[in-house]
Design a protein around this motif. Structure first.
Motif, PDB file in Angstrom:
ATOM      1  N   HIS A 103      -0.950   5.037  -1.132  1.00 43.50           N
ATOM      2  CA  HIS A 103       0.253   4.620  -0.412  1.00 43.50           C
ATOM      3  C   HIS A 103       0.422   5.467   0.814  1.00 43.50           C
ATOM      4  CE1 HIS A 103       2.953   7.775  -2.265  1.00 43.50           C
ATOM      5  NE2 HIS A 103       2.174   7.605  -3.300  1.00 43.50           N
ATOM      6  N   CYS A 104       0.830   4.794   1.873  1.00 40.46           N
ATOM      7  CA  CYS A 104       1.076   5.502   3.119  1.00 40.46           C
ATOM      8  C   CYS A 104       2.304   4.874   3.759  1.00 40.46           C
ATOM      9  CB  CYS A 104      -0.126   5.421   4.048  1.00 40.46           C
ATOM     10  SG  CYS A 104      -0.631   3.760   4.479  1.00 40.46           S
ATOM     11  N   SER A 105       2.966   5.640   4.552  1.00 40.02           N
ATOM     12  CA  SER A 105       4.222   5.156   5.085  1.00 40.02           C
ATOM     13  C   SER A 105       4.613   5.981   6.295  1.00 40.02           C
ATOM     14  CB  SER A 105       5.318   5.266   4.010  1.00 40.02           C
ATOM     15  OG  SER A 105       6.526   4.722   4.481  1.00 40.02           O
ATOM     16  N   ASP A 111       0.409  -4.279  -0.636  1.00 40.15           N
ATOM     17  CA  ASP A 111       1.733  -4.789  -0.318  1.00 40.15           C
ATOM     18  C   ASP A 111       2.199  -4.093   0.965  1.00 40.15           C
ATOM     19  OD1 ASP A 111       4.003  -6.295  -0.686  1.00 40.15           O
ATOM     20  OD2 ASP A 111       4.934  -4.905  -2.114  1.00 40.15           O
ATOM     21  N   LEU A 112       2.145  -4.840   2.061  1.00 37.21           N
ATOM     22  CA  LEU A 112       2.479  -4.285   3.381  1.00 37.21           C
ATOM     23  C   LEU A 112       3.907  -4.642   3.763  1.00 37.21           C
ATOM     24  CD1 LEU A 112      -0.502  -4.877   5.823  1.00 37.21           C
ATOM     25  CD2 LEU A 112       0.135  -2.839   4.557  1.00 37.21           C
ATOM     26  N   ASP A 148       4.680   0.604   6.287  1.00 37.53           N
ATOM     27  CA  ASP A 148       4.629   1.053   4.892  1.00 37.53           C
ATOM     28  C   ASP A 148       3.600   0.222   4.140  1.00 37.53           C
ATOM     29  OD1 ASP A 148       6.187   2.683   2.731  1.00 37.53           O
ATOM     30  OD2 ASP A 148       5.905   0.708   1.850  1.00 37.53           O
ATOM     31  N   ALA A 149       2.855   0.890   3.266  1.00 37.07           N
ATOM     32  CA  ALA A 149       1.858   0.152   2.486  1.00 37.07           C
ATOM     33  C   ALA A 149       1.706   0.774   1.110  1.00 37.07           C
ATOM     34  CB  ALA A 149       0.508   0.172   3.203  1.00 37.07           C
ATOM     35  N   ASN A 150       1.717  -0.088   0.103  1.00 38.29           N
ATOM     36  CA  ASN A 150       1.431   0.306  -1.275  1.00 38.29           C
ATOM     37  C   ASN A 150       0.201  -0.462  -1.722  1.00 38.29           C
ATOM     38  OD1 ASN A 150       3.753   1.925  -1.409  1.00 38.29           O
ATOM     39  ND2 ASN A 150       5.019   0.142  -1.924  1.00 38.29           N
TER      40      ASN A 150
END
Lengths: 378, 378, 378, 378
Positions: D245-247, D216-217, D229-231
């Motif tokens: 996850h990274c953000s 989910d970008l 942001d990415a989950n």
């Protein structure tokens, strides 16, 4: 470089620290008292054989004989404690700046002699009390200097280690052997080795000198010749009180140098184990976590970081900051200008004299059942 | 209950602690020196008016006159320090067991008198050195007792607070007022209030008594009548050395009671701020994080938890553990059997005497410029 | 009380929580489906035999028949999940308020039915999502509500445990047995047991409802009948995104419920493992450590502490805060006034419905290979 | 060196990293697309003007024309992402080894082409996924490889940052500008910049490849052209599940790269913020804190430390470990022997291909509403 041949520990640290910023180049060395080992060590470092000397005296004489633009700029001394003074003295007498490992000398008298020599020659003298190279330690000092914490009341500084909780020197381990040998280490064991770092850190951050102390010294490990534990009460200029404890028998501890300083308005806390955080404390507000390289830091902490925020910095970078500021001061001098406050921020012979006076006071107090013992102010 | 009326702090803590396990019921009280306030406070607690007394003397007399199955079982004393001894004495003399807030008395002579009385009457006496109620503190003691850390060499115990870094007592704040008043608090300020907790913790965990100490006492806040800071060198039975520092001017600190103990084989570290972790340290193995209620803990730590692993326990539960073991010992007595090791694990009059002796030695040493001062072994 | 007989875990927690503040008294119970065990359990708790009932139905009928000033005020339900709805329903239908363990019911349909019943009867219904009882969780919610963090963008919430990393239910361990049994636990395993706590915490702090989710559910331990691990993508009202992961196979983890929330202006972080600290984060300022009971906290966090700053609070106190606010709301009702914002701060049937809807959405998504699945807004 | 002229960030890091061990010397460079700036940058670094080139093509051609013992040994590429592939390709084609910043290329097709080229030429190719240079990350990998944690079940890896929580690229900040520009950064923003580090860390430590993911970008900051942001849900070879996850909008976060790995028997946890600690977790034993340079570590972690235990190491040393092992492998090659396991431990083109495949899969999944998307195994 004097010392730091094969098998040494701190010599390699100095070389990395010196090289880190690409401003300092190792050009020659007397790496060992054994000339053959000195040459071999120099070869490991890609030095030409003719600049790997058998003794520091030989090195100083030979380098002095070179044309000014070829000879070494300064001497780095990385030998055991008893061999700090002789090369430092000779280097200064022959016109070379000096950057020495700590403690400055073997005893206070030597340190004072070195102090006189530095003053007379006007040369630079730096001392690698490397913990003051950490950005957050610099920020701590600047917080105190700014007055934001108010007048300082209390200092708790400590340096517990555990690596000498057994008679390691009995096994022939090189580091343990010389550090516990009165002939090479000096009058004190753990106090000289790490207690001086704690003393220097406390005086650096607070800007206050210790006036007197009461020291309970112990040698816990049977067969050891010097103290391996010290509990010390401190009284500072201006009425601040303190505790300094250091030990090499705190089994399981690494190099847990830590300091807490409390003023009338605020306090701070720093641990070498997590060197990139500085806790700043207030009476009715949340504690703040200052972090290396953050935008809100002062000039000295900022100058001491090589990377943007969030890249953990360590021991080697802190060590390198001593070299960096020393080199910057040297450069300033060559450019005929005074160094900036930041460039000038490295330990000097004054720190060395304080350190030796501290050691002698601790040992004297220890022998007198922890009687209060004054340290001459300088 | 004696003390703990409206506006008090520790009275409420005692009541919660006593009630936590559903084994102890508050049945009567002399909650305040002001009889009206005592009744009102009792009403807040759903007590019948006829068991809310105007004075502790009245309470003890009236309760004694009740049939055995109606009267109170023991007296909990939660008054300021100067009012610990009189009700404790009277209660014991009239056949009631006592659970008292610390320090046990106003001075050492009273504590010894109480000790004699406890011995003579054979009644139970408990003292709420509540920090020994934490499961991980019990585990620390058991680790030392098991010999797994080897002979103890060094103890660092500390209790820095910051709440009295200004003249708070000048504002009329009730807690600050009595704790800094020699007439109500005793010969010492922060040493009596929190230093004794540190002393008790060190002796509890190590099982070693302090033989002598050298204390540098300071009153930093102008206008204050008692010490608000102490730095103390310790020497224990068996050759262990230590540091104890406590302070109420360490601005920004909460109740940072913490202890580190190092033996010949291993070490441990505990902080009240994170009371559910105990660090256990070894020379050549990773440090271990022991956690409250874990399956690998010993019997005493296990008995001190009310929940399975992973449910953080706090100050109130630790406090309640004093009450719980006291009540269990009382029950054992009623059942005509000796208490188990776990049931018997609560501070007693011996701890109270040690605490008062510690306070007097610290004050004497402080007046004598931190001269070494012995504590009578008991 | 319904449930919580000998050998139960959460029943004892509820009793301590209820008793902690001295405002709630246990007066009767149906502690076990086995009438003999129910009586025995009640005897342990000093209850008269005639108020220890064999079934909840019997209890509700008998208590209802008592005079108003003698009968129980509300029913606490502490049974396994499948037995939450029947006694709650009957209690409400018979005029008793309800405080239930979570999840509210066995499935969403029951929760909705309960919601209708609460609305129709006008009675109080509380749900022990106990983690919202921590003072720092309340402060986190208030920080978000104040707008100081800006519009919320991202939520990372997690609840890793390790206690079911083997087939513990195969050993007959009571807690493991019912929590992994679809007939007693419901459609989900770890998601129902702890995932709902994480979901509730996220919605409580942010004030935002989850709109849809994509859940990757796994059963790692062979022979287990329900999920023991879940990784879930979240989308909230207002455009915030999130991650929720929970697990019972994260070997070595305790109850590491933790949450991070990031807004346009600031962020926050909280861990149940150190429940008394709340990290508050800013773009260009140091992170702040908010601490339980500190003077700078808001009204709800302040009301949730029983002690002054610096006394660590734990799981039981947080749990007790649910009871305390529920009781205060009950009292307000008896006094004919609306509860204050603080008194009204406890989880209600709305939270129960949200929780059941979350569980059903997660299970549906999990079966559909983590397809996006909506949760009905309520 | 290609890139890294005045004003760049990562170029300086590479130079320090390369120089740290005194085994690598910077001999030439094409530091900037602007030839004048390239020469000026080279002069800052004490390079002769004739080896400061205007373009990498010029550099490669000129160096190739030098005698073998004068020319550069390998090319370090430190440009923005779109300029990684061209110089790498040309260097390999002309017989030079390559050490490149990450990601390897601008897209997967280029990475595969590079992979073919590396295989065909037999030259060395290294990629600075620098976090794998930390000693405790190496220890983590070796713990997994040893089987002591059992089969891996779950991975939680995350890399939250906060520096792009506003439209910093709108201010002209150089780092922000190119990293958010699709033409220079590639198809992904934060996923390419830091998500790949997380992916690489997870695969490095576990030795497992990610098979498929659901991402989910989001782009939270208005006006930004790439995701910030990415989950992401992960599924690995062998059945392990995970979260990544990274953000760059997690306001207040630094480079909080962290990983937790849980196997059937044990777990581990590592945080870049405190890189010298590795937590190792067990079901019924205390969590252990492994520390850098300790005697109980394996060969790879040990080789990755330059100092004895207790000297905190940081980002630069970790980065330097990539250079060190790359150089050692180069030396082994010159000596005609295969590199040791330790020397061979640096990221290679395989890691680069994995990284680019990961980025493309994440972007594809993001566009498809987080549909499961496979990553080709390689």
């Amino acid at each position: 470089m004097v010392g730091g041949g094969r098998g040494a520990f701190i010599g390699g640290v100095h070389r990395i620290a010196a090289a880190l910023d690409g401003q300092i180049e190792l050009v020659c060395g007397a790496f060992s008292a054994d000339p053959g080992k000195s040459k071999a060590s120099g070869a490991d470092l890609f030095l030409p054989p003719d600049r790997c000397y058998g003794t520091f005296a030989e090195m100083i004489a030979a380098e002095k004989a070179l044309p000014a633009d070829k000879r070494m700029d300064f001497v780095a001394i990385v030998t055991p404690n008893h061999m700090h003074f002789p090369p430092a003295k000779m280097a200064l007498e022959n016109g070379f700046h000096v950057l020495s490992d700590k403690p400055a000398t073997f005893n206070l008298a030597e340190a004072r002699e070195l102090g006189d020599l530095v003053r007379e020659t006007g040369l630079l003298y730096g001392l690698t009390h490397n913990y003051t190279g950490y950005p957050m330690v610099k920020e701590a000092r600047d917080l105190v200097r700014s007055g934001r914490l108010g007048r300082i009341r209390k200092v708790v500084v400590e340096y517990p280690q555990g690596w000498l909780s057994t008679l390691l020197e009995g096994s022939g381990q090189k580091q343990a052997a010389w550090r516990t040998d009165p002939a090479r280490s000096g009058a004190a064991g753990c106090v000289g080795d790490i207690g001086t770092h704690a003393e220097n850190l406390a005086e650096y951050i607070t800007g206050l000198q210790i006036l007197e102390l009461a020291a309970d010294l112990t040698t816990f490990v049977e067969g050891r010749l010097l103290d391996d534990d010290a509990n010390i009460l401190l009284r500072f200029e201006g009425g601040a009180k303190g505790i300094l404890h250091c030990s090499q028998i705190c089994v399981g501890e690494e190099n847990n140098l830590a300091i807490r300083v409390y003023g009338e308005i605020g306090g701070l806390e720093w641990h070498q184990k997590e060197p990139n955080s500085l806790l700043v404390k207030w009476p009715d507000q949340p504690t703040q976590i200052y972090r290396t390289a953050s935008p809100y830091l002062g000039a000295n902490a900022t100058a001491a970081s090589r990377t943007p925020p969030a890249h953990p910095e360590g021991y080697l970078e802190a060590f390198a900051n001593i070299y960096r500021n020393f080199a910057a001061s040297l450069l300033a001098r060559e450019e005929g200008r005074p160094p900036s406050d930041t460039e000038n921020d490295f330990p000097k012979i004054h720190d060395g004299i304080r350190g030796m006076a501290f050691i002698e006071a601790v040992v004297a107090s220890g022998k007198a059942n922890a009687a209060w013992t004054k340290i001459p102010i300088s």
